[in-house]
Scaffold this active site. Structure first.
Site, short mmCIF file in Angstrom:
data_model
loop_
_atom_site.label_atom_id
_atom_site.label_comp_id
_atom_site.label_asym_id
_atom_site.label_seq_id
_atom_site.Cartn_x
_atom_site.Cartn_y
_atom_site.Cartn_z
N MET A 106 4.66 -55.92 60.15
CA MET A 106 5.25 -57.11 60.77
C MET A 106 6.67 -56.96 60.84
SD MET A 106 6.17 -60.03 57.84
CE MET A 106 7.35 -60.89 58.59
N ASN A 107 7.27 -57.58 62.02
CA ASN A 107 8.76 -57.82 62.14
C ASN A 107 9.04 -59.24 62.80
OD1 ASN A 107 7.40 -55.82 64.89
ND2 ASN A 107 9.61 -56.81 65.26
N ASP A 108 10.19 -59.46 62.93
CA ASP A 108 10.68 -60.65 63.78
C ASP A 108 9.97 -61.78 63.40
OD1 ASP A 108 11.66 -58.46 64.88
OD2 ASP A 108 11.68 -59.35 67.02
N GLN A 131 5.95 -60.92 64.63
CA GLN A 131 5.51 -59.75 65.39
C GLN A 131 4.52 -58.83 64.39
OE1 GLN A 131 6.83 -58.14 68.89
NE2 GLN A 131 5.98 -60.21 68.45
N TRP A 138 4.54 -49.92 63.99
CA TRP A 138 4.81 -50.65 65.14
C TRP A 138 4.07 -50.34 66.23
CZ3 TRP A 138 6.29 -50.63 70.31
CH2 TRP A 138 6.89 -51.71 70.50
N THR A 144 8.83 -61.08 70.89
CA THR A 144 9.38 -62.19 70.21
C THR A 144 9.73 -63.34 71.16
OG1 THR A 144 10.07 -60.84 68.39
CG2 THR A 144 11.21 -62.68 68.87
N ASP A 169 13.04 -62.06 74.15
CA ASP A 169 13.06 -62.94 73.01
C ASP A 169 13.65 -64.50 73.34
OD1 ASP A 169 12.25 -60.52 72.07
OD2 ASP A 169 14.29 -59.98 71.11
C1 FRU Z 1 13.46 -56.93 67.68
C2 FRU Z 1 12.56 -56.51 68.54
C3 FRU Z 1 12.63 -57.79 69.83
C4 FRU Z 1 11.22 -57.51 70.34
C5 FRU Z 1 10.39 -57.35 69.20
C6 FRU Z 1 9.13 -56.29 69.47
O1 FRU Z 1 13.02 -56.25 66.27
O2 FRU Z 1 12.91 -55.47 69.04
O3 FRU Z 1 13.69 -57.60 70.50
O4 FRU Z 1 10.94 -58.79 70.74
O5 FRU Z 1 11.14 -56.47 68.33
O6 FRU Z 1 8.47 -56.04 68.27
#
Ligand code: FRU
Length: 411
Positions: free
Chosen positions: A30-32, A47, A55, A92, A152
């Site tokens: 996970m991120n964001d 994410q 990733w 995002t 985003d």
């Molecule tokens: C920030 C980012 C966003 C993008 C997303 C992709 O961490 O780079 O700009 O939408 O992660 O996972």
């Protein structure tokens, strides 16, 4: 000390580093976080790579909480459509409730990762669980004159009856990030017109682009723009809603540690809550072997200080996790270390330090295998130092005088 039985039960208890009351995905990366509040429930979309703890193939995962303490993972909200405008990833964006009383996601679609191509996409839902995509992008190209980043989206509604959104971008020659402002055609969240840059920053201050912008009022007459590059930054200032221009007069970091891509929601009590992505700092092989990566930060209440700058405090709801309380009072700290005791790896510490001279702080020693964390603060002023520290296995979040935050990972 935190009471284990009150904390979230994670499905895999064999990993001593998986936090218990911070949300982590059951499986994968996970991120964001993209937080959204509706009908008494806190939703965090994020994410997500369900295929492994690295990733790639970005989906939108979904978690929900009623009390900000216990989280449940819900079905994946968005997955890339092969050959579609998000075929290489659903990046995002944001969730809003439209004037049609339906839920709308605005997100960045990646038709191709190499070379990176970014378009803005849309999906709609009646229950926040099942999403129906608009097949074509709603914005298919960036306005001319900007650098590579174009992603985003974050939308809000204004008193003039229109919806607005910012999209993160960058000025040419890496001069700095910029938030591009768009206006909807009436209440149609699928039709957007580009207006102008809402605000541009300086590379040397807040990085060469603005990932994950967020834009919200704070207090009666202040406005905050968030942007991310290396850290999540706050920009505080005023917003002229006639001219649609933001004037910044101060900026700073939301957190100086393993914390990124933070965004906010406004809940039913009027609390503005900030959620960030707590990054792993162990090698990627260790993340892949563990099967999960990334955690959701504690919800942080954002308020306006008397000086017009934001303050960050852990959400009061977290007090529900408290168990046994240990108090140490009127200790006089000398040059030497004073050991206060041995505690489990889930605890909350509140320390008030009256500074005399020299450094004052806390040293958290996680034992032989693990690091020591020195929370010393240089004596910047005569003010009392208040440290709020939340330890949840490998996650340590520190709030210093409500103004400076540090997120650490200890494995
Ligand atoms: C920030 C980012 C966003 C993008 C997303 C992709 O961490 O780079 O700009 O939408 O992660 O996972």
């Amino acid at each position: 000390m935190w009471n284990e039985t009150k904390a979230t039960m994670t499905p895999f208890n064999d990993d001593p580093y998986r936090p218990r009351y911070h949300f982590t995905p059951r499986q994968g990366w996970m991120n964001d976080p993209k937080p959204f509040f509706w009908n008494g429930e806190y939703h965090v979309f994020f994410q997500h790579n369900p295929n492994g703890a690295f990733w790639g193939t970005m989906h939108w995962g979904h978690a929900r909480s009623r009390d900000l303490v216990h989280w449940e993972e819900l079905p994946i909200a968005l997955a890339p459509t092969p050959g579609g405008p998000d075929g290489d990833g659903c990046f995002t964006g944001c969730v809003v409730r439209g004037d049609d009383k339906r839920f709308h996601i605005l997100y960045t679609g990646i038709p191709r990762l190499h070379p990176l191509t970014q378009v803005q996409c849309h999906a709609v839902s009646d229950d926040l669980i099942t999403w129906e995509k608009t097949p074509e992008p709603v914005i298919d190209a960036p306005p001319p004159g900007f650098g590579e980043c174009f992603r985003d989206p974050q939308a809000w509604k204004e008193d003039d009856g229109n919806w607005y959104q910012v999209i993160g971008s960058e000025q040419i020659e890496r001069k700095g990030g910029v938030a591009l402002l768009y206006r909807s055609d009436g209440d149609d969240l699928r039709r957007w017109e580009y207006l102008h840059p809402l605000f541009g920053g300086n590379s040397s201050e807040t990085g060469h682009d603005f990932e994950c912008p967020d834009f919200f009022p704070l207090g009666d007459n202040r406005q905050v723009l968030l942007s991310s590059r290396n850290k999540t930054w706050w920009h505080a200032g005023t917003y002229d809603s006639e001219l649609h221009r933001f004037t910044r007069d101060a900026w700073g970091a939301c957190d100086n540690g393993s914390f990124y891509a933070a965004k906010t929601l406004l809940d039913g009590h009027g609390q503005r809550l900030l959620f960030g992505w707590i990054q792993e700092t162990r090698p990627s092989e260790a993340q892949i072997a563990a099967g999960w990566s990334g955690a959701l930060s504690l919800p942080r209440v954002v308020t306006l200080g008397g000086d017009g700058l934001p303050r960050f405090t852990p959400a009061p709801e977290l007090a529900a996790l408290r168990g046994t309380h240990h108090a140490f009072e009127n200790l006089s700290l000398t040059r030497d270390t004073m050991t206060l005791g041995t505690f489990p790896d889930m605890l909350e510490i509140e320390a008030r330090l009256e500074q005399a001279t020299g450094n004052a702080g806390l040293l958290l020693d996680f034992g032989e295998q693990r690091e020591r964390l020195d929370l010393a603060q240089p004596p910047t002023s005569q003010e009392e130092l208040t440290l709020r520290v939340f330890v949840d296995r490998s996650v340590v979040e520190v709030f210093v005088n409500e103004r400076i935050c540090h997120t650490h990972r200890i494995y």
